[in-house]
Design an enzyme around this catalytic site. Sequence first.
Site, PDB file in Angstrom:
ATOM      1  N   ARG A 126       9.384  29.301   3.571  1.00 49.21           N
ATOM      2  CA  ARG A 126       9.990  29.210   4.959  1.00 49.21           C
ATOM      3  C   ARG A 126       9.269  29.936   5.989  1.00 49.21           C
ATOM      4  NH1 ARG A 126      16.166  31.077   4.502  1.00 49.21           N
ATOM      5  NH2 ARG A 126      15.478  32.867   3.727  1.00 49.21           N
ATOM      6  N   GLY A 127       8.218  30.679   5.685  1.00 47.17           N
ATOM      7  CA  GLY A 127       7.042  31.043   6.526  1.00 47.17           C
ATOM      8  C   GLY A 127       6.072  30.006   7.274  1.00 47.17           C
ATOM      9  N   VAL A 146       2.892  29.533   7.136  1.00 50.10           N
ATOM     10  CA  VAL A 146       2.267  28.794   6.237  1.00 50.10           C
ATOM     11  C   VAL A 146       3.038  27.811   5.331  1.00 50.10           C
ATOM     12  CG1 VAL A 146       0.373  29.133   4.473  1.00 50.10           C
ATOM     13  CG2 VAL A 146       0.457  30.449   6.454  1.00 50.10           C
ATOM     14  N   TYR A 183      -1.745  46.248   3.109  1.00 45.49           N
ATOM     15  CA  TYR A 183      -1.978  44.945   2.998  1.00 45.49           C
ATOM     16  C   TYR A 183      -3.143  44.261   2.202  1.00 45.49           C
ATOM     17  CZ  TYR A 183      -1.181  40.036   4.155  1.00 45.49           C
ATOM     18  OH  TYR A 183      -1.112  38.638   3.948  1.00 45.49           O
ATOM     19  N   LEU A 191      -4.054  32.077  12.256  1.00 45.37           N
ATOM     20  CA  LEU A 191      -3.255  30.825  12.216  1.00 45.37           C
ATOM     21  C   LEU A 191      -2.259  30.798  13.382  1.00 45.37           C
ATOM     22  CD1 LEU A 191      -2.495  30.910   8.497  1.00 45.37           C
ATOM     23  CD2 LEU A 191      -3.989  29.254   9.500  1.00 45.37           C
ATOM     24  N   HIS A 247       1.262  37.594  17.073  1.00 44.70           N
ATOM     25  CA  HIS A 247       0.040  37.613  17.206  1.00 44.70           C
ATOM     26  C   HIS A 247      -0.383  37.234  18.768  1.00 44.70           C
ATOM     27  CE1 HIS A 247       0.015  37.427  12.763  1.00 44.70           C
ATOM     28  NE2 HIS A 247      -0.685  38.609  12.962  1.00 44.70           N
ATOM     29  N   TRP A 276      -3.137  42.804  28.080  1.00 44.92           N
ATOM     30  CA  TRP A 276      -3.845  43.759  27.725  1.00 44.92           C
ATOM     31  C   TRP A 276      -5.532  43.574  27.291  1.00 44.92           C
ATOM     32  CZ3 TRP A 276      -1.433  47.444  23.252  1.00 44.92           C
ATOM     33  CH2 TRP A 276      -0.075  48.059  23.737  1.00 44.92           C
ATOM     34  N   ASP A 311      -8.576  46.660  23.250  1.00 41.45           N
ATOM     35  CA  ASP A 311      -9.353  45.511  23.044  1.00 41.45           C
ATOM     36  C   ASP A 311      -9.180  44.919  21.642  1.00 41.45           C
ATOM     37  OD1 ASP A 311      -9.905  44.090  25.419  1.00 41.45           O
ATOM     38  OD2 ASP A 311     -11.761  44.844  25.232  1.00 41.45           O
TER      39      ASP A 311
END
Length: 317
Positions: A13-14, A16, A137, A167, A180, A203, A270
Amino acid sequence: MQKNEKIYVAGHRGLVGSAILRRLRADGYENLVTRTSAELDLREQQAVRDFFAEQKPDYVILAAAKVGGILANDTYPAEFIYDNLMMEANVVDASHRHGVKKLLALGSTCIYPRMAPQPLKEEYLLSGPLESTNEWYAVAKITGIKLCQAYRRQYGSDFIAAMPTNLYGPGDNFDLEKSHVLPALIRKFHEARQKGEPTVTLWGTGKPLREFLHVDDLADAVLFLLREYSGEEIVNIGVGKDISIAELAAIVKEVVGFEGEIRYDPSKPDGTPRKLVDVTKINGLGWSAKIGLREGIESTYQWFLDQVDKQQIRGLS
């Protein structure tokens, strides 16, 4: 892979996993197995073993993961390392125990050292310290790679690991607090256009360089690797070229139709100056990305608009 063989997509369901499912179905694979996290908790060893014993998949694509940005990694380090470790360990081990023909585990380019040279080559893995903001992670995903390598060495299991770059695409997260950069830009410019605002402030300086791979290209690469690659070494999946945030913002602005001014706030961070993967290996195997960045942004914005119409994106109408 034969069309009638059973393929289990973990994390379907994500962003990817859903793209991989779309691609499998488009290619005529119909014997597909999925489970939501409510139906199967991949952190629970016995539940995973029971599932594999019952379903006996021929192929496994491990796209399930607990993911999040800097704030989430910093706030929940225990969950990020534990949940990802358990999911990977349980799925890889069950795949071995129940005779899976091939497993592909998807990682992330955050596995590479913080100060690794650019572009990022596969051999840079474990050559230096990790980026501290996502080390929990990253350590878990590196362990997933090592699990695949260990089972291949000891048992001859055909388990492979691939590392996609940044992605985007249909199914992305457009929550401004969690998304993202690319989906965040799409939403910011869309909202500014809807409200008639004269400027959008972003930003940083706009100078950092980033690489963007459409998730449908990733799905194409996943099927390619399942069919064509068998090896212990990890494989990068990317475009092989990057673009500045300022150039990216200009494209998104044009696609969305925002006619105001873009401003930058250099008092904001940045982030990493550059993050580009070396795709020499996968290109040498015979695969390369096909979806151009502007084309991909256009299709992603159309998907975003469709979700707005369905009221599937919070805070927009």
